[in-house]
Design a protein around this motif. Structure first.
Motif, PDB file in Angstrom:
ATOM      1  N   ASP A 172       5.342   6.622  -4.121  1.00 34.58           N
ATOM      2  CA  ASP A 172       6.283   5.754  -4.825  1.00 34.58           C
ATOM      3  C   ASP A 172       6.129   6.023  -6.321  1.00 34.58           C
ATOM      4  O   ASP A 172       5.232   5.492  -6.967  1.00 34.58           O
ATOM      5  CB  ASP A 172       5.981   4.292  -4.492  1.00 34.58           C
ATOM      6  CG  ASP A 172       6.952   3.313  -5.122  1.00 34.58           C
ATOM      7  OD1 ASP A 172       7.883   3.733  -5.842  1.00 34.58           O
ATOM      8  OD2 ASP A 172       6.785   2.092  -4.901  1.00 34.58           O
ATOM      9  N   ARG A 221       2.629   7.017  -7.224  1.00 32.61           N
ATOM     10  CA  ARG A 221       1.578   6.208  -6.605  1.00 32.61           C
ATOM     11  C   ARG A 221       1.504   6.612  -5.137  1.00 32.61           C
ATOM     12  O   ARG A 221       2.498   6.543  -4.429  1.00 32.61           O
ATOM     13  CB  ARG A 221       1.881   4.715  -6.745  1.00 32.61           C
ATOM     14  CG  ARG A 221       1.843   4.258  -8.178  1.00 32.61           C
ATOM     15  CD  ARG A 221       2.303   2.806  -8.393  1.00 32.61           C
ATOM     16  NE  ARG A 221       1.922   1.907  -7.334  1.00 32.61           N
ATOM     17  CZ  ARG A 221       2.805   1.129  -6.664  1.00 32.61           C
ATOM     18  NH1 ARG A 221       4.083   1.164  -6.937  1.00 32.61           N
ATOM     19  NH2 ARG A 221       2.392   0.329  -5.725  1.00 32.61           N
ATOM     20  N   PHE A 263      -0.031   6.573  -1.178  1.00 34.87           N
ATOM     21  CA  PHE A 263      -0.576   5.728  -0.123  1.00 34.87           C
ATOM     22  C   PHE A 263      -0.710   6.593   1.123  1.00 34.87           C
ATOM     23  O   PHE A 263       0.178   7.387   1.428  1.00 34.87           O
ATOM     24  CB  PHE A 263       0.361   4.541   0.148  1.00 34.87           C
ATOM     25  CG  PHE A 263       0.577   3.683  -1.067  1.00 34.87           C
ATOM     26  CD1 PHE A 263      -0.198   2.564  -1.291  1.00 34.87           C
ATOM     27  CD2 PHE A 263       1.545   4.014  -2.004  1.00 34.87           C
ATOM     28  CE1 PHE A 263      -0.016   1.778  -2.419  1.00 34.87           C
ATOM     29  CE2 PHE A 263       1.755   3.234  -3.133  1.00 34.87           C
ATOM     30  CZ  PHE A 263       0.969   2.109  -3.342  1.00 34.87           C
ATOM     31  N   TRP A 321       1.284  -0.888   0.593  1.00 33.60           N
ATOM     32  CA  TRP A 321       2.504  -0.750  -0.199  1.00 33.60           C
ATOM     33  C   TRP A 321       3.541  -1.786   0.227  1.00 33.60           C
ATOM     34  O   TRP A 321       4.200  -2.399  -0.618  1.00 33.60           O
ATOM     35  CB  TRP A 321       3.072   0.662  -0.047  1.00 33.60           C
ATOM     36  CG  TRP A 321       4.343   0.866  -0.807  1.00 33.60           C
ATOM     37  CD1 TRP A 321       4.459   1.182  -2.133  1.00 33.60           C
ATOM     38  CD2 TRP A 321       5.675   0.738  -0.310  1.00 33.60           C
ATOM     39  NE1 TRP A 321       5.793   1.268  -2.483  1.00 33.60           N
ATOM     40  CE2 TRP A 321       6.559   1.001  -1.368  1.00 33.60           C
ATOM     41  CE3 TRP A 321       6.216   0.436   0.935  1.00 33.60           C
ATOM     42  CZ2 TRP A 321       7.939   0.964  -1.237  1.00 33.60           C
ATOM     43  CZ3 TRP A 321       7.589   0.398   1.087  1.00 33.60           C
ATOM     44  CH2 TRP A 321       8.436   0.660   0.005  1.00 33.60           C
ATOM     45  N   ASP A 344       4.950  -4.029  -2.638  1.00 35.85           N
ATOM     46  CA  ASP A 344       6.168  -3.452  -3.204  1.00 35.85           C
ATOM     47  C   ASP A 344       7.400  -3.577  -2.325  1.00 35.85           C
ATOM     48  O   ASP A 344       8.469  -3.131  -2.732  1.00 35.85           O
ATOM     49  CB  ASP A 344       5.947  -1.957  -3.500  1.00 35.85           C
ATOM     50  CG  ASP A 344       4.975  -1.736  -4.637  1.00 35.85           C
ATOM     51  OD1 ASP A 344       5.437  -1.423  -5.739  1.00 35.85           O
ATOM     52  OD2 ASP A 344       3.760  -1.893  -4.419  1.00 35.85           O
TER      53      ASP A 344
END
Length: 109
Positions: free
Chosen positions: A37, A40, A42, A51, A55
């Motif tokens: 993202d 970022r 994950f 996430w 988010d």
């Protein structure tokens, strides 16, 4: 693919978000999923769940599909989604790579 031309895992990704069903959302991903993202990263279902909590469903995101097209690789797609909620709001591309009927990777940019 579903009758609307959207691969089933991507439809599940959208529907689970809109229903706020975190378990179904995470289950749409492979065990070794990769999610990026805006840089970022994950990893795995635990990363996807993290996430999702910070988010996505955790900020009451809602997705509206604007369009979808095949990506450059087999089993890859770029979906343009309009996102609303208490986090990011806007329209942008999400690049999916599918494997075995699940989402193996998702890149949001």
């Amino acid at each position: 693919m579903t009758s609307t031309g959207i691969p089933a895992p991507i439809q599940t990704f959208i529907d689970a978000t809109n229903r706020a069903d975190s378990d179904a959302f995470v289950a749409a991903f492979t065990d070794d999923a990769y999610l990026n993202d805006w840089g970022r990263e994950f990893h795995g279902r635990d990363g996807v769940r993290s996430w999702d909590r910070t988010d996505n469903i955790g900020v009451q995101s809602h997705f509206e599909l604007v369009g979808i097209e095949p990506g450059t690789d087999p089993d890859s797609y770029v979906a343009t989604l309009k996102v609303s909620g208490n986090g990011f709001n806007g329209t942008g591309p999400m690049a999916f790579r599918l494997r075995d009927g699940l989402i193996a990777s998702l890149r949001i940019s």
